[in-house]
Design a protein around this motif. Structure first.
Motif: not given
Length: 278
Positions: A257-259, A212-215, A249-250, A207-209
């Protein structure tokens, strides 16, 4: 012939200063675990999961005032059959051993696993999880559980991660430490190993900015290695740059960010869905 373990098969410990108690308590410390090559796991369900994967405790520690249970009886029989030690002790001493005020009625000592990359066949599973500099044992345990849930091959720990054999990580894995392969390596060891030896390398995804492309709907391919970074720092730029695929990821709310363990779970299930539809 007897129907089960006899009282004479069990060793009773009543004192906190007993050498066995001191040894068991020492396994809560990483230095002593490494030196002994052993780790501690607690709980009947977790030890039963271990037994089902063919791993028998070298030592079984049971509370004297435990409730009878057929699974515990089977576990005790298997330890004795394998030449292991069965110990009975009080709840108070078991609490000192595990570091919990309300310990489970049973704990076991296991030999640490081979955690070298050489012990892993990257083509034995379509999905693998990778964590870099993960510090929280709860997150590590959660990633092991996620790996088990999606049918991953295991978890590869890069650089200075928390110890997977810490009591807290083993507890958080809910038995997945016995179903998932675990490897530890430095980044400069892992990347050449991942790229293969003529048989085709694995796909590294993070996961990156950065570019990146949508996951969802991303072009995942097996074997896919889903990588997350340190809880506060994320992945180093060099590591992200080496990825075959970077996805985003949106974030619909205030969080940016997520955990780390949750991000790995979300990505792993998307990878699983994509590969199953391929």
């Amino acid at each position: 012939m007897t129907d089960g373990p006899r009282d004479s098969d069990r060793h009773r410990i009543t004192g906190f200063s007993n050498p066995t108690v001191k040894f068991l308590r020492s396994l809560r410390d990483k230095k002593h675990r490494r030196r002994a090559g052993k780790f501690l796991a607690e709980g009947l369900r977790l030890l039963t999961d271990a037994l089902e994967t063919g791993r028998v405790p070298e030592m079984l520690v049971m509370a004297t005032e435990r409730a009878p249970h057929p699974l515990l009886r089977t576990l005790e029989q298997e330890v004795i059959r394998a030449g292991g030690l069965v110990v009975e002790t009080s709840d108070e001493i078991l609490s000192k051993i595990t570091g919990k005020s309300n310990p489970q009625a049973v704990a076991g000592v296991f030999a640490e696993f081979d955690t070298s990359l050489a012990a892993i066949d990257r083509h034995s599973a379509d999905i693998w999880l990778v964590a870099q500099a993960l510090r929280d044992p709860g997150n590590l345990g959660t990633m092991l559980r996620t790996g088990d849930a999606v049918g991953a091959g295991g978890l590869i720990l890069l650089d200075d991660c928390t110890d997977p054999f810490a009591v807290e990580a083993v507890r958080a894995s809910m038995g997945a430490i016995f179903t998932q392969r675990i490897a530890r390596a430095r980044w400069d060891e892992f990347l050449p190993w991942l790229r293969g030896d003529g048989e085709g390398g694995g796909q590294l995804v993070a996961a990156s900015l950065r570019d990146a492309v949508p996951y969802r709907g991303a072009p995942y391919r097996a074997p896919c290695f889903v990588m997350v970074g340190n809880e506060s720092q994320g992945l180093p730029e060099e590591y992200e740059a080496a990825c075959d695929l970077r996805v985003t990821m949106p974030m619909r709310g205030r969080a940016d960010s997520l955990n780390a363990a949750m991000a790995a779970a979300v990505l792993a299930y998307e990878v699983l869905d994509t590969l199953e539809r391929a």
